[in-house]
Write an enzyme that holds these catalytic residues in place. Structure first.
Site, mmCIF file in Angstrom:
data_model
loop_
_atom_site.group_PDB
_atom_site.id
_atom_site.type_symbol
_atom_site.label_atom_id
_atom_site.label_comp_id
_atom_site.label_asym_id
_atom_site.label_seq_id
_atom_site.Cartn_x
_atom_site.Cartn_y
_atom_site.Cartn_z
ATOM 1 N N SER A 158 0.926 -1.259 -0.013
ATOM 2 C CA SER A 158 -0.103 -0.035 0.049
ATOM 3 C C SER A 158 0.854 1.365 0.217
ATOM 4 O O SER A 158 1.608 1.552 -1.034
ATOM 5 C CB SER A 158 -1.077 0.116 1.401
ATOM 6 O OG SER A 158 -1.885 1.142 1.179
ATOM 7 N N ASP A 256 -9.954 -3.756 -5.373
ATOM 8 C CA ASP A 256 -9.187 -2.722 -5.004
ATOM 9 C C ASP A 256 -9.361 -1.505 -5.701
ATOM 10 O O ASP A 256 -9.312 -1.618 -6.798
ATOM 11 C CB ASP A 256 -7.628 -3.358 -4.749
ATOM 12 C CG ASP A 256 -6.872 -2.446 -4.053
ATOM 13 O OD1 ASP A 256 -7.185 -1.187 -3.938
ATOM 14 O OD2 ASP A 256 -5.781 -2.912 -3.325
ATOM 15 N N HIS A 286 -8.437 -4.187 -1.303
ATOM 16 C CA HIS A 286 -7.251 -3.725 -0.659
ATOM 17 C C HIS A 286 -6.747 -4.233 0.732
ATOM 18 O O HIS A 286 -7.472 -4.486 1.443
ATOM 19 C CB HIS A 286 -7.479 -2.194 -0.292
ATOM 20 C CG HIS A 286 -6.178 -1.452 -0.164
ATOM 21 N ND1 HIS A 286 -5.299 -1.242 -1.051
ATOM 22 C CD2 HIS A 286 -5.438 -0.877 0.895
ATOM 23 C CE1 HIS A 286 -4.250 -0.369 -0.833
ATOM 24 N NE2 HIS A 286 -4.406 -0.542 0.718
#
Length: 312
Positions: A158, A256, A286
């Protein structure tokens, strides 16, 4: 685009549904939590509500420019993996996933060095990237003496994937360093902070990340910037010249909001001359590797295999 793990789709979507239902039962947070709640959230592991486990194998160190890192060094070292944690540039820590990082170190024979970079909103851009850049330069200069190897790899999840790409570009553009890091492993990162189409269109679905949470993260990380300023290459690597970067593995799930970011970055990274392995996981939201799923087990195995074999 090849989608993997379709045989796990029913399990993955069922988990997404249960996650969204649990999230819907909690009040939505608007803006940044107050200091007390922020401290509590930072103490807990990402994706959970309990503190992470700290292992004695983790070694806390202070390196160049006062940057803190946490190192996991197996008995036999074949390389060094500079790990940059996720958390929207405002959460997460170098000691937030000791069990995973120590297991990765043992299985790959890599010394794993995780950066304790400064967090927003107290330390907005460019503080976090500056710390990651300093840690990377320290490894370029000191890995042979400290760990007995010059085989360096970099990666993260991320925000950590974003910072990994930014760090490689800074090494090249500010210090003329290319080739020192032999591979990059980038999990579900945001590479366009002005927002790709998939980010803008994802909407309010209560998964780990959605359009609103991403927008708030960007406002915290780059509070003085508008969308046009966030297209600067030092902020959004999707807009950078990607020449001279190492081989990469780029992974994202189909559920995501950052799907386009990985698809677009993989295309541009490869067009710039470096080989790319793109993994698109069926139904994955995600941050899916934070949760006990079949796709998580598979992804961690693929990560281990990539880091074990690339850049030798």
């Amino acid at each position: 685009m090849t989608i993997t793990d379709e045989d796990c789709l029913a399990e993955t979507l069922k988990f997404n549904e249960s996650f969204a239902a649990a999230a819907a039962s909690r009040p939505a947070r608007e803006g940044m939590p107050d200091a007390s709640l922020l401290a509590t959230l930072r103490r807990n592991r990402l994706g959970g509500d309990t503190p992470p486990v700290r292992l004695p194998q983790g070694q806390d160190r202070v390196i160049a420019d006062g940057v803190k890192v946490r190192a996991f060094v197996p008995d036999h070292v074949d390389g060094v993996y500079l790990h940059i944690h996720g958390g929207g540039w405002a959460f997460g820590s170098a000691d937030g996933q000791d069990e995973r990082l120590w297991r990765l170190a043992e299985q790959t024979r890599l010394a794993v060095v995780s950066v304790e970079y400064r967090l927003a909103p107290e330390h907005p851009f460019p503080a976090g990237p500056d710390d990651c850049e300093a840690a990377a330069r320290w490894l370029v200069d000191r890995a042979a003496a400290e760990f007995g190897t010059q085989r360096l790899l970099i990666g993260g999840e991320s925000a950590g994937a974003h910072l990994s790409a930014v760090t490689l570009l800074r090494l090249r553009d500010r210090h003329g360093i290319t080739g020192a890091f032999r591979a990059a492993h980038l999990l579900f990162g945001p590479y366009d902070l002005s927002m790709t189409p998939s980010q803008r269109s994802f909407g309010p679905k209560r998964l780990l990340s959605n359009t609103d949470t991403l927008r708030r993260s960007y406002e915290l990380f780059t509070p003085a910037m508008g969308a046009e300023q966030r297209r600067d290459a030092d902020v959004s690597p999707l807009f950078a010249d990607l020449a001279g970067l190492p081989p990469a593995r780029i992974v994202v799930g189909t559920e995501d909001p950052l799907l386009d970011d990985s698809l677009f970055l993989a295309q541009r990274w490869q067009a710039a001359g470096a080989p790319v392995r793109l993994g698109v996981v069926a139904g994955a939201m995600h941050g899916f590797t934070l949760f006990p799923l079949t796709i998580t087990e598979r992804e961690l195995r693929r990560e281990r295999d990539f880091l074990s074999t690339t850049g030798r």
